[in-house]
Design a protein around this motif. Structure first.
Motif, PDB file in Angstrom:
ATOM      1  N   ARG A 198       0.839  -1.214   0.000  1.00  0.00           N
ATOM      2  CA  ARG A 198       0.000   0.000   0.000  1.00  0.00           C
ATOM      3  C   ARG A 198       0.870   1.258   0.000  1.00  0.00           C
ATOM      4  NH1 ARG A 198      -3.575  -2.746   3.285  1.00  0.00           N
ATOM      5  NH2 ARG A 198      -2.653  -1.996   5.232  1.00  0.00           N
ATOM      6  N   GLU A 199       1.896   1.232   0.849  1.00  0.00           N
ATOM      7  CA  GLU A 199       2.801   2.383   0.950  1.00  0.00           C
ATOM      8  C   GLU A 199       3.484   2.633  -0.405  1.00  0.00           C
ATOM      9  OE1 GLU A 199       6.144   1.840   3.551  1.00  0.00           O
ATOM     10  OE2 GLU A 199       6.735   3.951   3.392  1.00  0.00           O
ATOM     11  N   VAL A 200       3.907   1.543  -1.058  1.00  0.00           N
ATOM     12  CA  VAL A 200       4.575   1.671  -2.362  1.00  0.00           C
ATOM     13  C   VAL A 200       3.593   2.228  -3.391  1.00  0.00           C
ATOM     14  CG1 VAL A 200       5.654   0.404  -4.276  1.00  0.00           C
ATOM     15  CG2 VAL A 200       6.306  -0.114  -1.910  1.00  0.00           C
ATOM     16  N   SER A 201       2.372   1.686  -3.445  1.00  0.00           N
ATOM     17  CA  SER A 201       1.479   2.178  -4.500  1.00  0.00           C
ATOM     18  C   SER A 201       1.035   3.612  -4.223  1.00  0.00           C
ATOM     19  CB  SER A 201       0.307   1.231  -4.782  1.00  0.00           C
ATOM     20  OG  SER A 201      -0.326   0.901  -3.598  1.00  0.00           O
ATOM     21  N   GLU A 202       0.871   3.987  -2.958  1.00  0.00           N
ATOM     22  CA  GLU A 202       0.562   5.390  -2.667  1.00  0.00           C
ATOM     23  C   GLU A 202       1.718   6.301  -3.084  1.00  0.00           C
ATOM     24  OE1 GLU A 202      -2.254   4.332   1.148  1.00  0.00           O
ATOM     25  OE2 GLU A 202      -0.480   5.584   1.514  1.00  0.00           O
ATOM     26  N   GLY A 203       2.929   5.844  -2.834  1.00  0.00           N
ATOM     27  CA  GLY A 203       4.119   6.614  -3.205  1.00  0.00           C
ATOM     28  C   GLY A 203       4.210   6.791  -4.712  1.00  0.00           C
ATOM     29  N   ILE A 204       3.909   5.722  -5.453  1.00  0.00           N
ATOM     30  CA  ILE A 204       3.957   5.784  -6.915  1.00  0.00           C
ATOM     31  C   ILE A 204       2.873   6.734  -7.440  1.00  0.00           C
ATOM     32  CG2 ILE A 204       3.567   4.447  -9.050  1.00  0.00           C
ATOM     33  CD1 ILE A 204       6.288   3.787  -7.872  1.00  0.00           C
ATOM     34  N   GLU A 205       1.685   6.619  -6.869  1.00  0.00           N
ATOM     35  CA  GLU A 205       0.588   7.516  -7.287  1.00  0.00           C
ATOM     36  C   GLU A 205       0.972   8.979  -7.080  1.00  0.00           C
ATOM     37  OE1 GLU A 205      -3.326   6.714  -5.512  1.00  0.00           O
ATOM     38  OE2 GLU A 205      -2.961   4.598  -6.040  1.00  0.00           O
ATOM     39  N   PHE A 206       1.526   9.251  -5.900  1.00  0.00           N
ATOM     40  CA  PHE A 206       1.966  10.621  -5.572  1.00  0.00           C
ATOM     41  C   PHE A 206       2.996  11.095  -6.598  1.00  0.00           C
ATOM     42  CE2 PHE A 206       5.408  13.075  -3.583  1.00  0.00           C
ATOM     43  CZ  PHE A 206       4.724  14.238  -3.236  1.00  0.00           C
ATOM     44  N   ALA A 207       3.982  10.256  -6.873  1.00  0.00           N
ATOM     45  CA  ALA A 207       5.073  10.656  -7.773  1.00  0.00           C
ATOM     46  C   ALA A 207       4.550  10.886  -9.191  1.00  0.00           C
ATOM     47  CB  ALA A 207       6.177   9.601  -7.760  1.00  0.00           C
ATOM     48  N   LEU A 208       3.733   9.954  -9.687  1.00  0.00           N
ATOM     49  CA  LEU A 208       3.261  10.070 -11.070  1.00  0.00           C
ATOM     50  C   LEU A 208       2.288  11.228 -11.250  1.00  0.00           C
ATOM     51  CD1 LEU A 208       2.839   6.321 -12.150  1.00  0.00           C
ATOM     52  CD2 LEU A 208       4.737   7.884 -12.654  1.00  0.00           C
ATOM     53  N   ALA A 209       1.613  11.610 -10.166  1.00  0.00           N
ATOM     54  CA  ALA A 209       0.664  12.738 -10.257  1.00  0.00           C
ATOM     55  C   ALA A 209       1.378  14.084 -10.127  1.00  0.00           C
ATOM     56  CB  ALA A 209      -0.400  12.606  -9.165  1.00  0.00           C
ATOM     57  N   SER A 210       2.661  14.040  -9.792  1.00  0.00           N
ATOM     58  CA  SER A 210       3.383  15.286  -9.531  1.00  0.00           C
ATOM     59  C   SER A 210       3.890  15.915 -10.823  1.00  0.00           C
ATOM     60  CB  SER A 210       4.587  15.013  -8.625  1.00  0.00           C
ATOM     61  OG  SER A 210       4.154  14.552  -7.365  1.00  0.00           O
ATOM     62  N   PRO A 211       3.954  17.252 -10.851  1.00  0.00           N
ATOM     63  CA  PRO A 211       4.432  17.939 -12.057  1.00  0.00           C
ATOM     64  C   PRO A 211       5.948  17.859 -12.201  1.00  0.00           C
ATOM     65  CG  PRO A 211       4.016  19.514 -10.313  1.00  0.00           C
ATOM     66  CD  PRO A 211       3.598  18.176  -9.770  1.00  0.00           C
ATOM     67  N   TYR A 212       6.414  18.080 -13.425  1.00  0.00           N
ATOM     68  CA  TYR A 212       7.852  18.258 -13.631  1.00  0.00           C
ATOM     69  C   TYR A 212       8.229  19.650 -13.118  1.00  0.00           C
ATOM     70  CZ  TYR A 212       7.750  14.048 -16.447  1.00  0.00           C
ATOM     71  OH  TYR A 212       7.613  12.747 -16.843  1.00  0.00           O
ATOM     72  N   PRO A 213       9.487  19.871 -12.758  1.00  0.00           N
ATOM     73  CA  PRO A 213       9.851  21.191 -12.239  1.00  0.00           C
ATOM     74  C   PRO A 213       9.720  22.261 -13.319  1.00  0.00           C
ATOM     75  CG  PRO A 213      11.706  19.643 -12.085  1.00  0.00           C
ATOM     76  CD  PRO A 213      10.616  18.939 -12.815  1.00  0.00           C
ATOM     77  N   ASP A 214       9.499  23.470 -12.867  1.00  0.00           N
ATOM     78  CA  ASP A 214       9.473  24.601 -13.780  1.00  0.00           C
ATOM     79  C   ASP A 214      10.919  24.863 -14.230  1.00  0.00           C
ATOM     80  OD1 ASP A 214       7.484  27.428 -13.978  1.00  0.00           O
ATOM     81  OD2 ASP A 214       9.587  27.444 -14.643  1.00  0.00           O
ATOM     82  N   PRO A 215      11.145  25.018 -15.543  1.00  0.00           N
ATOM     83  CA  PRO A 215      12.536  25.211 -16.012  1.00  0.00           C
ATOM     84  C   PRO A 215      13.254  26.377 -15.330  1.00  0.00           C
ATOM     85  CG  PRO A 215      11.067  24.846 -17.863  1.00  0.00           C
ATOM     86  CD  PRO A 215      10.189  24.938 -16.652  1.00  0.00           C
ATOM     87  N   THR A 216      12.491  27.375 -14.894  1.00  0.00           N
ATOM     88  CA  THR A 216      13.150  28.528 -14.259  1.00  0.00           C
ATOM     89  C   THR A 216      13.701  28.170 -12.872  1.00  0.00           C
ATOM     90  OG1 THR A 216      11.053  29.274 -13.362  1.00  0.00           O
ATOM     91  CG2 THR A 216      11.710  30.215 -15.478  1.00  0.00           C
ATOM     92  N   ASP A 217      13.272  27.008 -12.322  1.00  0.00           N
ATOM     93  CA  ASP A 217      13.777  26.597 -11.005  1.00  0.00           C
ATOM     94  C   ASP A 217      15.190  26.016 -11.077  1.00  0.00           C
ATOM     95  OD1 ASP A 217      11.602  27.393  -9.603  1.00  0.00           O
ATOM     96  OD2 ASP A 217      10.627  25.410  -9.597  1.00  0.00           O
ATOM     97  N   VAL A 218      15.734  25.946 -12.280  1.00  0.00           N
ATOM     98  CA  VAL A 218      17.023  25.270 -12.438  1.00  0.00           C
ATOM     99  C   VAL A 218      18.132  25.930 -11.606  1.00  0.00           C
ATOM    100  CG1 VAL A 218      17.865  26.475 -14.532  1.00  0.00           C
ATOM    101  CG2 VAL A 218      18.445  24.087 -14.160  1.00  0.00           C
TER     102      VAL A 218
END
Ligand SMILES: Cc1ncc(C[n+]2csc(CCOP(=O)(O)OP(=O)(O)O)c2C)c(N)n1
Ligand SMILES: [Mg+2]
Length: 324
Positions: A293-313
């Motif tokens: 459960r912990e792994v699948s919640e972690g994967i869901e969180f990660a895959l739902a997350s945005p890529y960083p804004d290029p200006t944050d580089v």
């Protein structure tokens, strides 16, 4: 003998690393994520046993093949997966990635693609602990091939001379990239390299969590008591080759490989715990379900997350120094 509670803790850490690795590889194979991935599959027992002896205030350093070390130390999975998948919510906001992820909240302090690159950094962390009279211990994880690098030898010498509270844990999986270990060194036992520096060197079956725990306990206790470093050579095997999906593993003898996989430390420890009555089948199944459960919640969180804004580089790259 290790208590049943400790053995359950070791198995939970092993399974957490195992289930995370299986899931990440499935996502890579499905094309859901694109990552150059170095798997720790097969080597889970080593950091799982060691980590039960540590708290968040103890430090570890590792390398590109360190995901099992990081997970066993207790890193939060969602932020770790997000980091590996290059997402803005990653523990290092995607600036580290798999090869450079750190999580100081749980003592994961350094990680590098440079072979033996973090061994001297372990000394630095241990020196800090001695200077501040903290009883924290640093674990330095690295591979067999890493013990041919100058930084390894210099670090062991310095740690011995300064009685640093560090434990050097060599995960001897028999190969460095695509080369069998014995083509790159003339010493059969890497543990004997400790003799040159005046510290104890111990070889142990790194796939036997109970044996690994006993050896690690002696070394961690010794370091904590201010008696100096130890070199542990933990014998193990690398199930996924060097880099997952890019290594056909044709240089690995088939019988050797099959024997290693048949002795997979994760199901082997599961069987042992049940046979010896340490945990019931139902208790293990419940533990595994929690981890999954912990792994699948972690994967869901990660895959739902945005890529960083290029200006944050350029953010978080330099510290802002305010002149006095
Ligand atoms: C200083 C340096 N030299 C060479 C390399 C290329 N390289 C990457 S992994 C590797 C093998 C390391 O073997 P080992 O220490 O046994 O670790 P394992 O991958 O088996 O866990 C090499 C030579 C590198 N990354 N850094
Ligand atoms: Mg190796």
């Amino acid at each position: 003998v290790t208590s049943n509670q400790t053995r359950a803790d070791i198995y939970r850490r092993m399974y957490r690393a195992f289930a995370s690795d299986e899931t990440i590889r499935k996502l890579i194979m499905a094309g859901t994520v694109s990552v150059i991935y170095y798997s720790g599959r097969g080597q889970e027992a080593i950091p799982a046993a060691v980590s039960t002896l540590l708290t968040d205030d103890d430090y570890i350093t590792t390398n590109y093949r360190g995901i099992h070390d990081i997970i066993a130390k207790g890193a939060s999975l969602g932020e770790l997966f997000a980091e590996i998948f290059g997402r803005a919510t990653g523990v290092n906001k995607a600036k580290g990635g798999l090869l450079h992820v750190v999580d100081p909240r749980v003592g994961v302090m350094a990680n590098s693609a440079i072979v033996a690159g973090t061994v001297p950094i372990a000394n630095g962390l241990a020196l800090w602990s001695s200077m501040t009279e903290s009883d924290a211990v640093t674990i330095s994880y690295f591979g067999d091939g890493s013990t041919n690098i100058g930084a390894f030898h210099e670090s062991l010498n310095m740690a011995a001379v300064w009685d640093l509270p560090v434990v050097f844990v060599c995960q001897n999986n028999g190969y460095g990239q695509y080369i069998p270990r014995m083509q790159t060194m003339r010493v059969e036992e890497i543990a004997t390299r400790a003799d040159s520096y005046g510290m104890p060197g111990v070889r142990v079956d790194g796939n036997d969590p109970d044996a690994m725990y006993e050896v690690a306990k002696a070394a961690v206790d010794r370091a904590r008591a201010g008696q100096g470093p130890t070199l542990i050579e933990a014998m193990t095997y690398r199930f996924m080759g060097h880099n997952f999906g890019m290594d056909r593993m044709e240089y690995m003898p088939k019988d050797e490989y099959q024997a290693a996989v048949a002795a997979d430390p994760v199901p082997a420890y599961r069987r042992r715990l049940i046979e010896e009555g340490a945990l019931s089948e139902a208790e293990i199944a419940e533990l595994e379900a929690q981890v999954e459960r912990e792994v699948s919640e972690g994967i869901e969180f990660a895959l739902a997350s945005p890529y960083p804004d290029p200006t944050d580089v350029v953010s978080d790259v330099y510290a802002e120094v305010v002149p006095a």
